[in-house]
Motif scaffolding. Structure first.
Motif, PDB file in Angstrom:
ATOM      1  N   GLY A   9      -3.362  -6.488  -4.362  1.00 61.94           N
ATOM      2  CA  GLY A   9      -2.893  -7.393  -3.316  1.00 61.94           C
ATOM      3  C   GLY A   9      -1.633  -8.154  -3.678  1.00 61.94           C
ATOM      4  O   GLY A   9      -0.960  -8.709  -2.797  1.00 61.94           O
ATOM      5  N   ARG A  57       2.191  -8.861  -4.492  1.00 59.05           N
ATOM      6  CA  ARG A  57       3.440  -8.237  -4.049  1.00 59.05           C
ATOM      7  C   ARG A  57       4.377  -8.091  -5.241  1.00 59.05           C
ATOM      8  O   ARG A  57       4.539  -9.001  -6.046  1.00 59.05           O
ATOM      9  CB  ARG A  57       4.087  -9.111  -2.968  1.00 59.05           C
ATOM     10  CG  ARG A  57       5.308  -8.486  -2.298  1.00 59.05           C
ATOM     11  CD  ARG A  57       5.617  -9.231  -1.008  1.00 59.05           C
ATOM     12  NE  ARG A  57       6.044 -10.594  -1.269  1.00 59.05           N
ATOM     13  CZ  ARG A  57       7.311 -11.010  -1.268  1.00 59.05           C
ATOM     14  NH1 ARG A  57       8.287 -10.147  -0.998  1.00 59.05           N
ATOM     15  NH2 ARG A  57       7.615 -12.265  -1.487  1.00 59.05           N
ATOM     16  N   GLU A 102       4.179   4.175  -6.199  1.00 53.18           N
ATOM     17  CA  GLU A 102       3.751   4.325  -4.809  1.00 53.18           C
ATOM     18  C   GLU A 102       3.294   5.763  -4.548  1.00 53.18           C
ATOM     19  O   GLU A 102       2.275   5.995  -3.882  1.00 53.18           O
ATOM     20  CB  GLU A 102       4.882   3.950  -3.858  1.00 53.18           C
ATOM     21  CG  GLU A 102       4.467   4.020  -2.390  1.00 53.18           C
ATOM     22  CD  GLU A 102       5.608   3.726  -1.429  1.00 53.18           C
ATOM     23  OE1 GLU A 102       5.342   3.609  -0.217  1.00 53.18           O
ATOM     24  OE2 GLU A 102       6.765   3.625  -1.888  1.00 53.18           O
ATOM     25  N   THR A 156       0.998   0.208  -2.576  1.00 47.85           N
ATOM     26  CA  THR A 156       0.931   0.559  -1.166  1.00 47.85           C
ATOM     27  C   THR A 156       1.869  -0.339  -0.372  1.00 47.85           C
ATOM     28  O   THR A 156       2.265  -1.410  -0.850  1.00 47.85           O
ATOM     29  CB  THR A 156      -0.520   0.443  -0.644  1.00 47.85           C
ATOM     30  OG1 THR A 156      -0.601   0.944   0.673  1.00 47.85           O
ATOM     31  CG2 THR A 156      -0.996  -1.009  -0.666  1.00 47.85           C
ATOM     32  N   ARG A 157       2.222   0.081   0.825  1.00 51.32           N
ATOM     33  CA  ARG A 157       3.153  -0.676   1.665  1.00 51.32           C
ATOM     34  C   ARG A 157       2.433  -1.736   2.491  1.00 51.32           C
ATOM     35  O   ARG A 157       1.370  -1.504   3.037  1.00 51.32           O
ATOM     36  CB  ARG A 157       3.887   0.269   2.616  1.00 51.32           C
ATOM     37  CG  ARG A 157       4.894   1.179   1.934  1.00 51.32           C
ATOM     38  CD  ARG A 157       6.226   0.491   1.740  1.00 51.32           C
ATOM     39  NE  ARG A 157       7.106   1.266   0.875  1.00 51.32           N
ATOM     40  CZ  ARG A 157       8.279   0.824   0.450  1.00 51.32           C
ATOM     41  NH1 ARG A 157       8.698  -0.384   0.797  1.00 51.32           N
ATOM     42  NH2 ARG A 157       9.033   1.579  -0.338  1.00 51.32           N
ATOM     43  N   ASP A 158       3.054  -2.908   2.553  1.00 51.75           N
ATOM     44  CA  ASP A 158       2.604  -3.976   3.445  1.00 51.75           C
ATOM     45  C   ASP A 158       3.850  -4.439   4.186  1.00 51.75           C
ATOM     46  O   ASP A 158       4.564  -5.317   3.722  1.00 51.75           O
ATOM     47  CB  ASP A 158       1.982  -5.114   2.647  1.00 51.75           C
ATOM     48  CG  ASP A 158       1.496  -6.243   3.556  1.00 51.75           C
ATOM     49  OD1 ASP A 158       1.270  -5.974   4.752  1.00 51.75           O
ATOM     50  OD2 ASP A 158       1.366  -7.384   3.071  1.00 51.75           O
ATOM     51  N   GLY A 159       4.130  -3.767   5.305  1.00 49.83           N
ATOM     52  CA  GLY A 159       5.411  -3.992   5.975  1.00 49.83           C
ATOM     53  C   GLY A 159       6.500  -3.384   5.118  1.00 49.83           C
ATOM     54  O   GLY A 159       6.438  -2.214   4.750  1.00 49.83           O
ATOM     55  N   ARG A 160       7.475  -4.190   4.744  1.00 52.79           N
ATOM     56  CA  ARG A 160       8.561  -3.696   3.887  1.00 52.79           C
ATOM     57  C   ARG A 160       8.284  -3.944   2.416  1.00 52.79           C
ATOM     58  O   ARG A 160       9.058  -3.537   1.555  1.00 52.79           O
ATOM     59  CB  ARG A 160       9.873  -4.379   4.290  1.00 52.79           C
ATOM     60  CG  ARG A 160      10.313  -4.052   5.718  1.00 52.79           C
ATOM     61  CD  ARG A 160      11.644  -4.690   6.038  1.00 52.79           C
ATOM     62  NE  ARG A 160      12.722  -4.187   5.182  1.00 52.79           N
ATOM     63  CZ  ARG A 160      13.965  -4.641   5.223  1.00 52.79           C
ATOM     64  NH1 ARG A 160      14.293  -5.625   6.063  1.00 52.79           N
ATOM     65  NH2 ARG A 160      14.896  -4.131   4.428  1.00 52.79           N
ATOM     66  N   SER A 161       7.191  -4.615   2.119  1.00 48.80           N
ATOM     67  CA  SER A 161       6.876  -4.965   0.731  1.00 48.80           C
ATOM     68  C   SER A 161       5.939  -3.942   0.106  1.00 48.80           C
ATOM     69  O   SER A 161       5.152  -3.281   0.793  1.00 48.80           O
ATOM     70  CB  SER A 161       6.206  -6.351   0.680  1.00 48.80           C
ATOM     71  OG  SER A 161       7.062  -7.350   1.191  1.00 48.80           O
ATOM     72  N   ILE A 213       2.803  -3.663  -2.509  1.00 48.62           N
ATOM     73  CA  ILE A 213       1.769  -4.468  -3.144  1.00 48.62           C
ATOM     74  C   ILE A 213       0.889  -3.566  -4.012  1.00 48.62           C
ATOM     75  O   ILE A 213       0.829  -2.350  -3.815  1.00 48.62           O
ATOM     76  CB  ILE A 213       0.894  -5.215  -2.117  1.00 48.62           C
ATOM     77  CG1 ILE A 213       0.145  -4.214  -1.220  1.00 48.62           C
ATOM     78  CG2 ILE A 213       1.734  -6.175  -1.293  1.00 48.62           C
ATOM     79  CD1 ILE A 213      -0.883  -4.872  -0.313  1.00 48.62           C
ATOM     80  N   ALA A 216      -2.186  -1.717  -5.009  1.00 46.95           N
ATOM     81  CA  ALA A 216      -3.252  -1.175  -4.169  1.00 46.95           C
ATOM     82  C   ALA A 216      -4.620  -1.678  -4.635  1.00 46.95           C
ATOM     83  O   ALA A 216      -4.780  -2.166  -5.752  1.00 46.95           O
ATOM     84  CB  ALA A 216      -3.213   0.346  -4.190  1.00 46.95           C
ATOM     85  N   SER A 217      -5.589  -1.570  -3.751  1.00 50.72           N
ATOM     86  CA  SER A 217      -6.966  -1.900  -4.108  1.00 50.72           C
ATOM     87  C   SER A 217      -7.855  -0.723  -3.738  1.00 50.72           C
ATOM     88  O   SER A 217      -7.464   0.136  -2.936  1.00 50.72           O
ATOM     89  CB  SER A 217      -7.429  -3.173  -3.382  1.00 50.72           C
ATOM     90  OG  SER A 217      -7.307  -3.000  -1.980  1.00 50.72           O
TER      91      SER A 217
END
Length: 214
Positions: A24, A26, A51, A57-62, A64, A66-67
């Motif tokens: 989680g 960033r 990645e 993993t992607r969170d919008g353009r960021s 983070i 992964a979980s």
């Protein structure tokens, strides 16, 4: 002679594995470049590689860390148990006497770490890595490296559970005893049982059924 300098990929991966960056969190190129003292280009390439391996993993353009959901966790432990069991089986067959001695020494040394879950977790990784190498099968070692990278996505170690370090050490002792006896089936079964117990402990930790070592 100086040790080889670690590349950006290894530095970030180790930071995730050590819990500096948790699921989680960033990851920002500029922050990583400053922390590790490297330029942003190798950082960017490392992030892309992580990645691709589904560690980020992607969170919008960021990007983070992964979980793993419950199903992914179960799938990972199934694969890990089978591959680790095979590694122990092969280690019982192919390990040199010196490699077996190293494994035995690791078990004895780790008795000093029972009250330090993080140190025990690091020692645990070294122990399993030594078994992988003692299998003398490069392709198996490569696959286990991939599995253990994904293990870094777990926010806590199962060795933080009350009573687990002592139990894990007994299980390590049984694995090494089987390898020492050149008992291929016994070594494989002992390693698979060890992974199964670790998975049960993790599920109990996640559900709050067991407490942690403070």
């Amino acid at each position: 002679m100086k040790a080889p300098q670690k590349d950006a990929y290894t530095l970030i991966l180790e930071a995730i594995d050590m819990g500096i960056y948790k699921p989680g969190d960033r990851l920002v190129e500029s922050d990583l470049a400053e922390r590790f003292g490297v330029s942003r280009t190798p950082i960017r390439e490392a992030l892309q590689r992580l990645e691709t391996q589904s560690l980020l993993t992607r969170d919008g353009r960021s990007l983070i860390v992964a979980s793993l959901d419950h199903n992914q966790l179960a799938e990972l432990y199934v694969v890990r148990a089978e591959l680790e069991g095979l590694a122990a089986n092969l280690a019982a067959r192919h390990a040199t006497d010196e490699e077996v001695r190293v494994l035995r020494d690791m078990v004895e040394e780790d008795r000093k770490l029972l009250n330090d879950p993080q140190a025990m977790a690091r020692a645990n990784r070294r122990f399993h890595k030594q078994i992988h190498l003692s299998s003398h099968n490069r392709f198996l070692v490569q696959q286990l490296d991939l599995v253990h990278r994904s293990m870094a996505l777990m926010a806590t170690t199962s060795l933080a559970a009350l009573g687990r370090p002592a139990d894990a050490l007994k299980e390590h002792d049984a694995i090494v005893s089987a390898i020492e006896a050149r008992d291929t089936k016994g070594a494989g079964d002992a390693l698979k049982a060890h992974i199964s117990k670790a998975f049960v402990t993790r599920l109990k930790l996640d559900s709050g059924e067991v407490g942690t070592i403070v």
